[in-house]
Design an enzyme around this catalytic site. Structure first.
Site, PDB file in Angstrom:
ATOM      1  N   ARG A 115       0.783  -1.240   0.000  1.00 13.70           N
ATOM      2  CA  ARG A 115       0.000   0.000   0.000  1.00 13.70           C
ATOM      3  C   ARG A 115       0.813   1.288   0.000  1.00 13.70           C
ATOM      4  O   ARG A 115       0.236   2.363   0.096  1.00 13.70           O
ATOM      5  CB  ARG A 115      -0.995   0.035   1.172  1.00 13.70           C
ATOM      6  CG  ARG A 115      -1.997  -1.071   1.096  1.00 13.70           C
ATOM      7  CD  ARG A 115      -3.135  -0.959   2.072  1.00 13.70           C
ATOM      8  NE  ARG A 115      -2.804  -0.353   3.321  1.00 13.70           N
ATOM      9  CZ  ARG A 115      -3.503   0.651   3.870  1.00 13.70           C
ATOM     10  NH1 ARG A 115      -4.549   1.145   3.284  1.00 13.70           N
ATOM     11  NH2 ARG A 115      -3.140   1.130   5.034  1.00 13.70           N
ATOM     12  N   ASP A 116       2.142   1.223  -0.110  1.00 12.84           N
ATOM     13  CA  ASP A 116       2.915   2.465  -0.160  1.00 12.84           C
ATOM     14  C   ASP A 116       4.184   2.299  -1.008  1.00 12.84           C
ATOM     15  O   ASP A 116       5.275   2.692  -0.601  1.00 12.84           O
ATOM     16  CB  ASP A 116       3.259   2.938   1.252  1.00 12.84           C
ATOM     17  CG  ASP A 116       3.589   4.430   1.311  1.00 12.84           C
ATOM     18  OD1 ASP A 116       3.201   5.176   0.383  1.00 12.84           O
ATOM     19  OD2 ASP A 116       4.239   4.854   2.281  1.00 12.84           O
ATOM     20  N   VAL A 117       4.010   1.717  -2.195  1.00 13.86           N
ATOM     21  CA  VAL A 117       5.137   1.551  -3.111  1.00 13.86           C
ATOM     22  C   VAL A 117       5.450   2.915  -3.723  1.00 13.86           C
ATOM     23  O   VAL A 117       4.582   3.538  -4.344  1.00 13.86           O
ATOM     24  CB  VAL A 117       4.816   0.525  -4.220  1.00 13.86           C
ATOM     25  CG1 VAL A 117       5.974   0.397  -5.190  1.00 13.86           C
ATOM     26  CG2 VAL A 117       4.450  -0.822  -3.605  1.00 13.86           C
ATOM     27  N   ASN A 140      10.644   4.253  -0.766  1.00 14.02           N
ATOM     28  CA  ASN A 140      10.555   2.964  -0.087  1.00 14.02           C
ATOM     29  C   ASN A 140      11.257   1.845  -0.856  1.00 14.02           C
ATOM     30  O   ASN A 140      11.025   0.670  -0.595  1.00 14.02           O
ATOM     31  CB  ASN A 140       9.097   2.593   0.177  1.00 14.02           C
ATOM     32  CG  ASN A 140       8.478   3.468   1.241  1.00 14.02           C
ATOM     33  OD1 ASN A 140       9.181   4.099   2.023  1.00 14.02           O
ATOM     34  ND2 ASN A 140       7.162   3.523   1.287  1.00 14.02           N
ATOM     35  N   THR A 181       0.722   7.318  -0.219  1.00 18.96           N
ATOM     36  CA  THR A 181       1.344   8.552  -0.682  1.00 18.96           C
ATOM     37  C   THR A 181       0.641   9.052  -1.930  1.00 18.96           C
ATOM     38  O   THR A 181       0.524   8.310  -2.918  1.00 18.96           O
ATOM     39  CB  THR A 181       2.840   8.322  -0.966  1.00 18.96           C
ATOM     40  OG1 THR A 181       3.458   7.842   0.240  1.00 18.96           O
ATOM     41  CG2 THR A 181       3.525   9.598  -1.415  1.00 18.96           C
TER      42      THR A 181
END
Length: 176
Positions: free
Chosen positions: A61-63, A67, A99
């Protein structure tokens, strides 16, 4: 390794990656594209990590470039599973966590959050690929496709399909 120390609290031990993040590499190339071979190698590593993540029932959920760590040889490591969750934990309060600019449409909207799946992480990876290849994220301008015209038809097709707003038109898994 991970655990909890009575004095220091929770800890996580992982390999030290001294080369920085993918964001550092994108900035290094400024507004120009990263070499295609580098971008393909990095996105393959990211998709492999996502495939393994999805295989154990988690969504990242935050690629995003911040990261993704790169080692001295250019191997990419997907990090920061701080907002990852297991399939089935579809709470409306989770909508919008991620993001901006990298979140899939179904991840942003509390009325769509139950539709989130592996293809949502694929969307984020597609945005990262677009950014590596073109030096910027896609915008809302319809003329964005002209940027993709400078790529091989196969790369343009993969990138375009990965970032489709309609999740049913995207690749359904990282291995796809």
């Amino acid at each position: 390794d991970s655990g909890e120390d009575q004095i220091q609290g929770v800890y996580l031990v992982m390999e030290w990656i001294s080369s920085g993040t993918l964001r550092d590499q994108i900035i290094k190339h400024d507004v120009s594209a990263m070499p295609l071979s580098n971008a393909i190698s990095i996105i393959r590593d990211v998709l492999s990590a996502l495939d393994a993540t999805h295989a154990v029932g988690l969504l990242h959920r935050d690629v995003k470039p911040e990261n993704i760590l790169l080692d001295q040889q250019g191997k990419a490591y997907l990090t920061d599973f701080g907002i990852a969750f297991e399939f089935g934990e579809m709470f409306k309060a989770l909508a919008g966590r991620g993001t901006d600019g990298y979140m899939a449409p179904e991840q942003r909207d509390k009325d769509q959050i139950e539709k989130i799946g592996p293809y949502s992480d694929v969307y984020s990876a597609g945005i990262v690929l677009f950014e590596m290849l073109l030096g910027h994220r896609p915008g809302t301008d319809e003329s964005e496709n002209r940027y993709l015209d400078n790529l091989s038809p196969e790369i343009a097709e993969v990138t375009t399909r990965a970032i489709q707003a309609d999740f049913t038109k995207r690749f359904q898994s990282a291995s796809d």
